[in-house]
Every structure is written in structure tokens, then in C-alpha cells.
Design an enzyme around this catalytic site. Structure first.
Site, PDB file in Angstrom:
ATOM      1  N   LYS A  18     -55.663   4.164  -6.230  1.00  0.00           N
ATOM      2  CA  LYS A  18     -55.776   3.080  -7.193  1.00  0.00           C
ATOM      3  C   LYS A  18     -54.869   2.146  -7.548  1.00  0.00           C
ATOM      4  O   LYS A  18     -55.071   0.980  -7.380  1.00  0.00           O
ATOM      5  CB  LYS A  18     -56.215   4.069  -8.786  1.00  0.00           C
ATOM      6  CG  LYS A  18     -57.334   4.838  -8.698  1.00  0.00           C
ATOM      7  CD  LYS A  18     -57.729   5.308  -9.946  1.00  0.00           C
ATOM      8  CE  LYS A  18     -56.614   6.267 -10.703  1.00  0.00           C
ATOM      9  NZ  LYS A  18     -56.006   7.426  -9.959  1.00  0.00           N
ATOM     10  N   ARG A  89     -60.204   7.855 -19.171  1.00  0.00           N
ATOM     11  CA  ARG A  89     -60.155   9.242 -18.535  1.00  0.00           C
ATOM     12  C   ARG A  89     -60.865  10.288 -19.301  1.00  0.00           C
ATOM     13  O   ARG A  89     -60.771  11.529 -18.665  1.00  0.00           O
ATOM     14  CB  ARG A  89     -58.638   9.573 -18.474  1.00  0.00           C
ATOM     15  CG  ARG A  89     -57.843   9.307 -17.178  1.00  0.00           C
ATOM     16  CD  ARG A  89     -56.335   9.710 -17.334  1.00  0.00           C
ATOM     17  NE  ARG A  89     -55.649  10.057 -16.172  1.00  0.00           N
ATOM     18  CZ  ARG A  89     -54.752   9.261 -15.661  1.00  0.00           C
ATOM     19  NH1 ARG A  89     -55.003   8.089 -15.804  1.00  0.00           N
ATOM     20  NH2 ARG A  89     -54.102   9.542 -14.562  1.00  0.00           N
ATOM     21  N   ARG A 123     -45.711  10.738  -2.529  1.00  0.00           N
ATOM     22  CA  ARG A 123     -45.352   9.644  -3.294  1.00  0.00           C
ATOM     23  C   ARG A 123     -44.103   9.252  -3.589  1.00  0.00           C
ATOM     24  O   ARG A 123     -43.349  10.020  -4.197  1.00  0.00           O
ATOM     25  CB  ARG A 123     -46.324   9.462  -4.416  1.00  0.00           C
ATOM     26  CG  ARG A 123     -46.360   8.129  -5.089  1.00  0.00           C
ATOM     27  CD  ARG A 123     -47.446   7.927  -6.067  1.00  0.00           C
ATOM     28  NE  ARG A 123     -47.762   8.701  -7.024  1.00  0.00           N
ATOM     29  CZ  ARG A 123     -48.606   8.618  -7.855  1.00  0.00           C
ATOM     30  NH1 ARG A 123     -49.798   7.640  -7.828  1.00  0.00           N
ATOM     31  NH2 ARG A 123     -49.134   9.548  -8.713  1.00  0.00           N
ATOM     32  N   ARG A 156     -41.881  10.416  -8.944  1.00  0.00           N
ATOM     33  CA  ARG A 156     -42.132  10.491 -10.481  1.00  0.00           C
ATOM     34  C   ARG A 156     -42.162  12.255 -10.707  1.00  0.00           C
ATOM     35  O   ARG A 156     -42.216  13.091 -10.130  1.00  0.00           O
ATOM     36  CB  ARG A 156     -43.775  10.128 -10.387  1.00  0.00           C
ATOM     37  CG  ARG A 156     -43.929   8.728 -10.891  1.00  0.00           C
ATOM     38  CD  ARG A 156     -45.241   8.275 -10.807  1.00  0.00           C
ATOM     39  NE  ARG A 156     -46.119   9.029 -11.408  1.00  0.00           N
ATOM     40  CZ  ARG A 156     -47.720   8.941 -11.676  1.00  0.00           C
ATOM     41  NH1 ARG A 156     -48.111   7.953 -11.099  1.00  0.00           N
ATOM     42  NH2 ARG A 156     -48.351   9.476 -12.123  1.00  0.00           N
ATOM     43  N   ARG A 167     -52.875  18.363 -13.102  1.00  0.00           N
ATOM     44  CA  ARG A 167     -53.671  16.866 -13.194  1.00  0.00           C
ATOM     45  C   ARG A 167     -54.808  16.848 -12.715  1.00  0.00           C
ATOM     46  O   ARG A 167     -55.816  16.102 -13.077  1.00  0.00           O
ATOM     47  CB  ARG A 167     -52.450  15.754 -12.775  1.00  0.00           C
ATOM     48  CG  ARG A 167     -51.396  15.407 -13.619  1.00  0.00           C
ATOM     49  CD  ARG A 167     -50.300  14.857 -13.001  1.00  0.00           C
ATOM     50  NE  ARG A 167     -50.788  13.561 -12.180  1.00  0.00           N
ATOM     51  CZ  ARG A 167     -50.077  13.121 -11.304  1.00  0.00           C
ATOM     52  NH1 ARG A 167     -49.145  13.822 -10.560  1.00  0.00           N
ATOM     53  NH2 ARG A 167     -50.256  11.718 -10.873  1.00  0.00           N
TER      54      ARG A 167
HETATM   55  P1  ADP Z   1     -53.299   6.360  -7.923  1.00  0.00           P
HETATM   56  O1  ADP Z   1     -52.888   5.114  -8.429  1.00  0.00           O
HETATM   57  O2  ADP Z   1     -54.859   6.412  -7.512  1.00  0.00           O
HETATM   58  O3  ADP Z   1     -52.560   7.752  -8.177  1.00  0.00           O
HETATM   59  P2  ADP Z   1     -51.760   5.420  -5.319  1.00  0.00           P
HETATM   60  O4  ADP Z   1     -52.159   4.307  -5.139  1.00  0.00           O
HETATM   61  O5  ADP Z   1     -50.331   5.614  -6.262  1.00  0.00           O
HETATM   62  O6  ADP Z   1     -52.848   6.341  -6.101  1.00  0.00           O
HETATM   63  O7  ADP Z   1     -51.475   6.384  -4.051  1.00  0.00           O
HETATM   64  C1  ADP Z   1     -51.092   7.762  -3.972  1.00  0.00           C
HETATM   65  C2  ADP Z   1     -50.208   7.836  -2.637  1.00  0.00           C
HETATM   66  O8  ADP Z   1     -51.009   7.917  -1.494  1.00  0.00           O
HETATM   67  C3  ADP Z   1     -49.032   6.978  -2.664  1.00  0.00           C
HETATM   68  O9  ADP Z   1     -47.638   7.392  -1.904  1.00  0.00           O
HETATM   69  C4  ADP Z   1     -49.708   5.992  -1.568  1.00  0.00           C
HETATM   70  O10 ADP Z   1     -48.685   5.386  -0.964  1.00  0.00           O
HETATM   71  C5  ADP Z   1     -50.621   6.778  -0.851  1.00  0.00           C
HETATM   72  N1  ADP Z   1     -51.666   5.965  -0.471  1.00  0.00           N
HETATM   73  C6  ADP Z   1     -52.488   5.290  -1.276  1.00  0.00           C
HETATM   74  N2  ADP Z   1     -53.676   5.044  -0.555  1.00  0.00           N
HETATM   75  C7  ADP Z   1     -53.676   5.607   0.743  1.00  0.00           C
HETATM   76  C8  ADP Z   1     -54.517   5.923   1.840  1.00  0.00           C
HETATM   77  N3  ADP Z   1     -55.745   5.152   1.892  1.00  0.00           N
HETATM   78  N4  ADP Z   1     -54.038   6.765   2.937  1.00  0.00           N
HETATM   79  C9  ADP Z   1     -53.031   7.320   2.806  1.00  0.00           C
HETATM   80  N5  ADP Z   1     -52.097   7.264   1.580  1.00  0.00           N
HETATM   81  C10 ADP Z   1     -52.428   6.348   0.859  1.00  0.00           C
HETATM   82  P1  ADP Z   2     -52.217   9.169 -11.530  1.00  0.00           P
HETATM   83  O1  ADP Z   2     -53.207   8.022 -11.318  1.00  0.00           O
HETATM   84  O2  ADP Z   2     -51.305   9.293 -10.623  1.00  0.00           O
HETATM   85  O3  ADP Z   2     -52.984  10.396 -12.186  1.00  0.00           O
HETATM   86  P2  ADP Z   2     -51.410   7.685 -13.678  1.00  0.00           P
HETATM   87  O4  ADP Z   2     -50.037   6.882 -13.806  1.00  0.00           O
HETATM   88  O5  ADP Z   2     -52.560   6.861 -14.201  1.00  0.00           O
HETATM   89  O6  ADP Z   2     -51.203   8.696 -12.827  1.00  0.00           O
HETATM   90  O7  ADP Z   2     -51.001   8.661 -15.270  1.00  0.00           O
HETATM   91  C1  ADP Z   2     -49.972   9.519 -15.570  1.00  0.00           C
HETATM   92  C2  ADP Z   2     -49.968  10.221 -16.617  1.00  0.00           C
HETATM   93  O8  ADP Z   2     -50.089   9.319 -17.749  1.00  0.00           O
HETATM   94  C3  ADP Z   2     -51.349  11.092 -16.772  1.00  0.00           C
HETATM   95  O9  ADP Z   2     -51.354  12.276 -16.360  1.00  0.00           O
HETATM   96  C4  ADP Z   2     -51.348  11.322 -18.189  1.00  0.00           C
HETATM   97  O10 ADP Z   2     -50.642  11.988 -18.957  1.00  0.00           O
HETATM   98  C5  ADP Z   2     -51.041   9.790 -18.982  1.00  0.00           C
HETATM   99  N1  ADP Z   2     -52.351   8.858 -18.849  1.00  0.00           N
HETATM  100  C6  ADP Z   2     -52.319   7.753 -18.126  1.00  0.00           C
HETATM  101  N2  ADP Z   2     -53.618   7.160 -18.483  1.00  0.00           N
HETATM  102  C7  ADP Z   2     -54.230   7.915 -19.571  1.00  0.00           C
HETATM  103  C8  ADP Z   2     -55.351   7.935 -20.199  1.00  0.00           C
HETATM  104  N3  ADP Z   2     -56.270   6.946 -19.891  1.00  0.00           N
HETATM  105  N4  ADP Z   2     -55.586   8.793 -21.025  1.00  0.00           N
HETATM  106  C9  ADP Z   2     -54.485   9.860 -21.343  1.00  0.00           C
HETATM  107  N5  ADP Z   2     -53.523  10.084 -20.476  1.00  0.00           N
HETATM  108  C10 ADP Z   2     -53.257   8.934 -19.612  1.00  0.00           C
END
Ligand code: ADP
Ligand code: ADP
Ligand code: ZN
Length: 209
Positions: A18, A89, A123, A156, A167
Site C-alpha cells: 500500500k 481497519r 522491509r 520498524r 498483525r
Molecule cells: P504496506 O504499506 O501495505 O504495509 P509496503 O508498501 O510498505 O506495504 O511494502 C512492504 C514491503 O514489501 C516493503 O519492503 C516493500 O519494498 C516491499 N514491496 C512492496 N511491493 C512489493 C511487490 N509488489 N513485490 C515485492 N516486494 C514489494
Molecule cells: P502496515 O500497513 O504494515 O500494517 P501501518 O503502518 O499501516 O502498517 O500500521 C502500523 C500500526 O499502526 C498497526 O499495526 C496499528 O497498531 C497502528 N494503526 C495504523 N492504522 C491504524 C488504524 N486505522 N486503526 C488502528 N490502528 C492503526
């Protein structure tokens, strides 16, 4: 003048890409990136009546709704076009979002759990500018250094295997019903997110055309 820039919701499990695809959407459509994760990380030790965000985030749990709802309401108030990532979420957040905005597109990035684990544990992020990398799939030009701003990349606190598993469970229980909620409204655009970053971006572009 009317608003021309789209309001896009990007749904998907942790690690689906995302943040990565939001960067593309922001550049292509000149959008604000509204992401609760980044906002919470920037305020991890803020005292609220529910405790600090850190207490929830480091355990992989959801931060209480009133805290995140307030963040989103403030961010959307100032935004014209935006990509919203990491919110809603759970169903109560989805209902709250309905009250404060109207969405133009709801995209759902679907990715297999095994692939999510690989993506999340590998990541790396830039603590200064927020850019995301991966040790294998999305490497910076110089190992461990941000291409955009030269800062040292970090992992992270919640990208360890234990917290990642928690998660993903929290996602299945709380956030999958949100996906169903939009699917039932006939609004959901499903995208196979297992492809490469560029492949996924091409799919997104073609669905928005
Ligand atoms: P999200 O915001 O949904 O948690 P991220 O954009 O941070 O996901 O991506 C999670 C990890 O996977 C990062 O290390 C990113 O560089 C990698 N990543 C993102 N898209 C892809 C993909 N299409 N294929 C492989 N790795 C990816
Ligand atoms: P990822 O996309 O990799 O799950 P985020 O950066 O979106 O990670 O979220 C990291 C953490 O922040 C989540 O595990 C949760 O603890 C908190 N968080 C983020 N967005 C929300 C939300 N909309 N509601 C509740 N907690 C949230
Ligand atoms: Zn940087």
C-alpha cells in the site's frame, strides 16, 4: 473550480504494498498521502486517555478508534484529492469514514500470506523521509542508505516475525470484514498484488483509466 483529483482508498493486508503504490498514486495524480501508520509512528509516545500508540503498535494491535478517527478527520479536512492507506481497519472505522467523506475508488491489493511475511520481515524504511525499501525486492542504490535523502535505513519495531504474525491475525479478524463491506456495496476493485511492484502499478493504472 470543482475538484478533479480523485479520492482513493487503498485496502490490503500489512505488507501488501500500500505504501509503495501510494507513492506512485501521489506522483501520478498529485494527491495527498493520508496514512494512519505514519501519523501514529510520528506520535508514538503521545499520551492519550487510552495510553500511548506505542503500547498497541509494538504488540501489533489496533490503536483505539477515537485516536485514529481524529487523525483521519483532520487529514481529510485539509485534503482535496488523496490516497488513504492503513485506514479503515475495522467496521466501526469504515462507518466513521462514510460520515466524513465520499470515495471515488476503493482498491484492494490482495497478496498471499507467505509473500506478506517475506515482504514485512525484509522491509527497511527511511526514518527521515518515510521511503520504503526491501532487502531483496526493492534495494536502495547503496545498501542501507536512502536514495532520496541519504539517511540510514532502519527496520520498524513491529516488522519482527512475531509481531508480523499478530498483525496478520488482527487483519484477518478486524479488517477482512471491511473488505467485505466495500465488496457488498459493489465498490471494490480487486487487484492481484503478488506481482512485481511495477506490474502491480500497471494493473492499478489500467483499472483507474
Ligand atoms: P504496506 O504499506 O501495505 O504495509 P509496503 O508498501 O510498505 O506495504 O511494502 C512492504 C514491503 O514489501 C516493503 O519492503 C516493500 O519494498 C516491499 N514491496 C512492496 N511491493 C512489493 C511487490 N509488489 N513485490 C515485492 N516486494 C514489494
Ligand atoms: P502496515 O500497513 O504494515 O500494517 P501501518 O503502518 O499501516 O502498517 O500500521 C502500523 C500500526 O499502526 C498497526 O499495526 C496499528 O497498531 C497502528 N494503526 C495504523 N492504522 C491504524 C488504524 N486505522 N486503526 C488502528 N490502528 C492503526
Ligand atoms: Zn529518506
Amino acid at each position: 473550480m470543482g475538484t478533479e483529483r480523485p479520492r482513493i482508498l487503498l485496502l490490503g493486508p500489512p505488507g501488501a504494498g500500500k505504501g509503495t503504490q501510494s507513492e506512485n498514486l501521489v506522483s501520478a495524480f498529485d494527491l495527498d498521502h493520508v496514512t494512519t501508520g505514519d501519523a501514529l509512528r510520528a506520535n508514538k509516545d503521545m499520551e492519550t486517555e487510552y495510553g500511548t500508540p506505542r503500547e498497541y503498535m509494538d504488540a501489533g494491535e489496533l490503536v483505539p478508534d477515537p485516536v485514529v478517527n481524529e487523525i483521519v478527520a483532520a487529514a481529510l479536512e485539509d485534503a482535496d484529492g488523496y490516497v488513504l492507506d492503513g485506514y479503515p481497519r475495522n467496521l466501526s472505522q469504515a462507518e466513521y469514514l462514510d460520515e466524513i467523506t465520499t470515495l471515488d475508488h476503493v482498491l484492494f491489493l490482495d497478496v498471499d500470506r507467505e509473500e506478506l511475511l517475506r515482504r514485512l520481515t525484509g522491509r527497511r524504511v527511511c526514518p527521515e523521509c518515510g521511503k520504503t525499501y526491501h532487502v531483496e525486492f526493492n534495494q536502495p542504490e547503496t545498501e542501507g542508505v536512502c536514495d532520496a535523502c541519504g539517511s540510514e535505513l532502519t527496520q520498524r519495531d513491529d516488522d519482527t516475525e512475531d509481531v508480523v504474525n499478530e498483525r496478520l491475525d488482527v487483519y484477518d479478524e478486524n479488517t477482512l470484514p471491511v473488505v467485505e463491506y466495500y465488496r457488498d456495496q459493489g465498490e471494490l476493485i480487486e487487484i492481484d498484488g503478488n506481482d512485481s511492484p511495477d506490474g502491480v502499478w500497471e494493473t492499478i493504472q489500467s483499472t483507474l483509466e
